[in-house]
Design a protein around this motif. Structure first.
Motif, short mmCIF file in Angstrom:
data_model
loop_
_atom_site.label_atom_id
_atom_site.label_comp_id
_atom_site.label_asym_id
_atom_site.label_seq_id
_atom_site.Cartn_x
_atom_site.Cartn_y
_atom_site.Cartn_z
N MET A 168 -69.17 -35.95 36.45
CA MET A 168 -68.84 -37.04 35.54
C MET A 168 -70.12 -37.69 35.02
O MET A 168 -70.21 -38.01 33.86
N ALA A 169 -71.09 -37.88 35.90
CA ALA A 169 -72.35 -38.50 35.50
C ALA A 169 -73.04 -37.67 34.43
O ALA A 169 -73.50 -38.21 33.42
N LYS A 170 -73.12 -36.38 34.65
CA LYS A 170 -73.80 -35.50 33.69
C LYS A 170 -73.06 -35.48 32.35
O LYS A 170 -73.68 -35.56 31.29
N LEU A 171 -71.74 -35.41 32.38
CA LEU A 171 -70.95 -35.38 31.15
C LEU A 171 -71.06 -36.66 30.35
O LEU A 171 -71.06 -36.64 29.12
N SER A 172 -71.16 -37.79 31.05
CA SER A 172 -71.19 -39.08 30.36
C SER A 172 -72.59 -39.54 30.00
O SER A 172 -72.75 -40.48 29.23
N GLY A 173 -73.60 -38.91 30.57
CA GLY A 173 -74.97 -39.33 30.31
C GLY A 173 -75.37 -40.55 31.11
O GLY A 173 -76.35 -41.22 30.79
N VAL A 174 -74.62 -40.86 32.16
CA VAL A 174 -74.90 -41.99 33.04
C VAL A 174 -75.53 -41.42 34.30
O VAL A 174 -75.11 -40.37 34.79
N SER A 175 -76.52 -42.11 34.86
CA SER A 175 -77.16 -41.58 36.06
C SER A 175 -76.18 -41.52 37.22
O SER A 175 -75.24 -42.31 37.31
N HIS A 176 -76.44 -40.59 38.10
CA HIS A 176 -75.60 -40.42 39.29
C HIS A 176 -75.58 -41.72 40.09
O HIS A 176 -74.54 -42.15 40.59
N ARG A 177 -76.74 -42.36 40.22
CA ARG A 177 -76.85 -43.61 40.99
C ARG A 177 -76.01 -44.73 40.37
O ARG A 177 -75.32 -45.46 41.07
N THR A 178 -76.05 -44.84 39.05
CA THR A 178 -75.26 -45.88 38.37
C THR A 178 -73.78 -45.64 38.58
O THR A 178 -73.03 -46.58 38.89
N LEU A 179 -73.35 -44.41 38.43
CA LEU A 179 -71.94 -44.09 38.63
C LEU A 179 -71.53 -44.37 40.07
O LEU A 179 -70.47 -44.95 40.32
N GLN A 180 -72.37 -44.02 41.01
CA GLN A 180 -72.09 -44.27 42.42
C GLN A 180 -72.01 -45.78 42.70
O GLN A 180 -71.11 -46.22 43.42
N ASP A 181 -72.90 -46.56 42.12
CA ASP A 181 -72.86 -48.01 42.30
C ASP A 181 -71.57 -48.61 41.76
O ASP A 181 -70.98 -49.50 42.38
N ILE A 182 -71.10 -48.12 40.64
CA ILE A 182 -69.83 -48.60 40.07
C ILE A 182 -68.67 -48.21 40.97
O ILE A 182 -67.80 -49.02 41.27
N GLU A 183 -68.65 -46.96 41.41
CA GLU A 183 -67.58 -46.47 42.28
C GLU A 183 -67.50 -47.25 43.59
O GLU A 183 -66.41 -47.50 44.11
N GLN A 184 -68.65 -47.64 44.12
CA GLN A 184 -68.69 -48.33 45.41
C GLN A 184 -68.73 -49.85 45.26
O GLN A 184 -69.04 -50.56 46.21
N GLU A 185 -68.43 -50.33 44.05
CA GLU A 185 -68.34 -51.76 43.73
C GLU A 185 -69.62 -52.53 44.00
O GLU A 185 -69.60 -53.71 44.30
N ARG A 186 -70.77 -51.85 43.87
CA ARG A 186 -72.06 -52.54 43.96
C ARG A 186 -72.50 -53.01 42.59
O ARG A 186 -73.44 -53.78 42.46
N SER A 187 -71.82 -52.51 41.55
CA SER A 187 -72.10 -52.89 40.17
C SER A 187 -70.81 -52.81 39.37
O SER A 187 -69.95 -51.98 39.67
#
Length: 52
Positions: free
Chosen positions: A1-20
């Motif tokens: 998903m990160a690669k397809l959307s152009g969002v970094s893996h870390r950013t996507l992970q932070d959103i998924e884990q409610e850190r952002s």
């Protein structure tokens, strides 16, 4: 998903884990992969019971 959307893996992970919450731009990049877009809709107020 990160690669397809152009969002970094870390950013996507932070959103998924409610850190952002992610910015609107970031969320639209992620939603865009699914054919969706974040937006704001006006809700038409319904009259309260007893109001005429």
């Amino acid at each position: 998903m990160a690669k397809l959307s152009g969002v970094s893996h870390r950013t996507l992970q932070d959103i998924e884990q409610e850190r952002s919450e992610g910015s609107v731009q970031t969320m639209n990049r992620i939603f865009g992969v699914l054919g969706l877009r974040l937006g704001v809709c006006r809700i038409i107020a319904q009259p309260l019971d007893g109001d005429s």
